[in-house]
Design an enzyme around this catalytic site. Structure first.
Site, PDB file in Angstrom:
ATOM      1  N   TYR A 171       0.828  -1.205   0.000  1.00  0.00           N
ATOM      2  CA  TYR A 171       0.000   0.000   0.000  1.00  0.00           C
ATOM      3  C   TYR A 171       0.866   1.261   0.000  1.00  0.00           C
ATOM      4  O   TYR A 171       0.618   2.214  -0.763  1.00  0.00           O
ATOM      5  CB  TYR A 171      -0.898  -0.051   1.229  1.00  0.00           C
ATOM      6  CG  TYR A 171      -1.813   1.122   1.433  1.00  0.00           C
ATOM      7  CD1 TYR A 171      -2.982   1.273   0.693  1.00  0.00           C
ATOM      8  CD2 TYR A 171      -1.532   2.074   2.420  1.00  0.00           C
ATOM      9  CE1 TYR A 171      -3.840   2.350   0.909  1.00  0.00           C
ATOM     10  CE2 TYR A 171      -2.376   3.137   2.649  1.00  0.00           C
ATOM     11  CZ  TYR A 171      -3.528   3.269   1.885  1.00  0.00           C
ATOM     12  OH  TYR A 171      -4.364   4.334   2.112  1.00  0.00           O
ATOM     13  N   LYS A 175       1.010   4.088  -2.907  1.00  0.00           N
ATOM     14  CA  LYS A 175       0.617   5.457  -2.592  1.00  0.00           C
ATOM     15  C   LYS A 175       1.761   6.444  -2.836  1.00  0.00           C
ATOM     16  O   LYS A 175       1.520   7.598  -3.223  1.00  0.00           O
ATOM     17  CB  LYS A 175       0.132   5.553  -1.144  1.00  0.00           C
ATOM     18  CG  LYS A 175      -1.210   4.863  -0.901  1.00  0.00           C
ATOM     19  CD  LYS A 175      -2.321   5.437  -1.772  1.00  0.00           C
ATOM     20  CE  LYS A 175      -3.695   4.999  -1.343  1.00  0.00           C
ATOM     21  NZ  LYS A 175      -4.766   5.512  -2.223  1.00  0.00           N
TER      22      LYS A 175
END
Length: 303
Positions: A171, A175
């Site tokens: 993640y 991001k």
């Protein structure tokens, strides 16, 4: 409905629940026509249902706004193209793209599987790139035809992408990639009248509800710090004509706080003017670290 986005056409991905739903409703209240995109997946990406997107679109229409539901997959080239085409066919154009779709599959690096890495990076990073790619092509064609856009892209990153996050390597990497994509797209698309910014929101959603379950304001304040609706006002403003001078920026949002994440910058440096010996390089690094600002702690550490 009237407002700062009156008549503008907005696509919001991942708009069936949480932060995306709040964006869609807030844009509609400010006069925008909204394409509500959502696959209706579970928090970890499994399953599909058209109901979340349909429910939000119906809610907007019942309020007197204009919205259509879209259930295309933003990680699929053709699906992302259909999403942009739906905005154009349903409402006559596209002015704002809010990339928000995503899910998590948290795991420490030593336990993470290849699929857990690939799936999360795909939905966040590729799921931002593909709608942006097709929207950018639409705006470029408009510009070439003499109809320069006044368009906006708002991408959704995370504090994990700015600082890293223990147990979320997939993640956090995705991001962080979204932030680099934002910078690059802002530089490339400005010539067509497009601004590109990113947000790193902190809010209680299906993905974060356990993390933020206890983070609420005292009852007497009447303000829920982690309400997803807190994120929408800045995003709605960034989507408006009023924000034309703002591009290539990353905004952190939590409760009533808005700040700018300055991100990577050139820091202290030293140039020997010749090749370093290993020992010299180590000495130079020690001095640079002493001169540089202290690194921000990674989320999930005790720093």
């Amino acid at each position: 409905m009237s407002g700062i986005n009156a008549g503008r056409v907005v696509v919001v991905t991942g708009a069936g629940r949480g932060i995306g739903r709040a964006h869609a409703l807030a844009f509609a209240r400010e006069g925008a026509k909204v394409v509500v995109n959502d696959l209706g997946t579970e928090p970890h990406g499994g399953g599909r249902s058209p109901e979340p997107a349909r429910a939000v679109a119906e809610e907007i229409n019942d309020l007197g706004g204009q919205a259509v539901a879209n259930c295309d997959d933003v990680t699929d080239w053709d699906g992302a193209a259909r999403l942009v085409k739906m905005a154009v066919s349903a409402f006559g154009g596209l002015d704002v793209l809010v990339n928000n779709a995503g899910f998590v599959r948290d795991r420490m690096i030593v336990s993470m599987t290849e699929d857990e890495w690939d799936d999360v990076v795909q939905v966040h990073l590729k799921g931002h790139f593909l709608p942006l790619r097709h929207a950018a092509a639409y705006w470029r064609e408009r510009s070439k035809a003499g109809d320069r856009a006044d368009a906006r892209v708002i991408n959704t990153s995370s504090g994990a992408g700015v600082l890293g996050s223990v147990g979320q390597a997939n993640y956090a990497a995705a991001k962080a990639g979204i932030i680099a994509l934002t910078y690059t797209a802002a530089a490339e698309l400005g010539q067509y009248g497009v601004t590109v910014n990113a947000i790193t929101p902190a809010a209680r959603t299906r993905i974060t509800e356990e993390v933020f379950a206890d983070m609420v304001a005292p009852p007497e304040s009447g303000f829920d710090v982690m309400d997803p609706a807190n994120v929408a006002p800045l995003v709605v403003w960034l989507g408006s004509p009023e924000s034309a001078h703002v591009t290539g920026r990353v905004f952190e949002l939590e409760g009533g706080m808005i700040s700018i994440a300055t991100g990577w910058r050139h820091g202290p440096g030293v140039d020997k003017g010749a090749r370093w010996r290993p020992v010299e390089a180590g000495e130079a690094v020690a001095k640079l670290i002493a001169d540089a600002p202290q690194a921000e702690p990674v989320y999930g550490t005790s720093g």
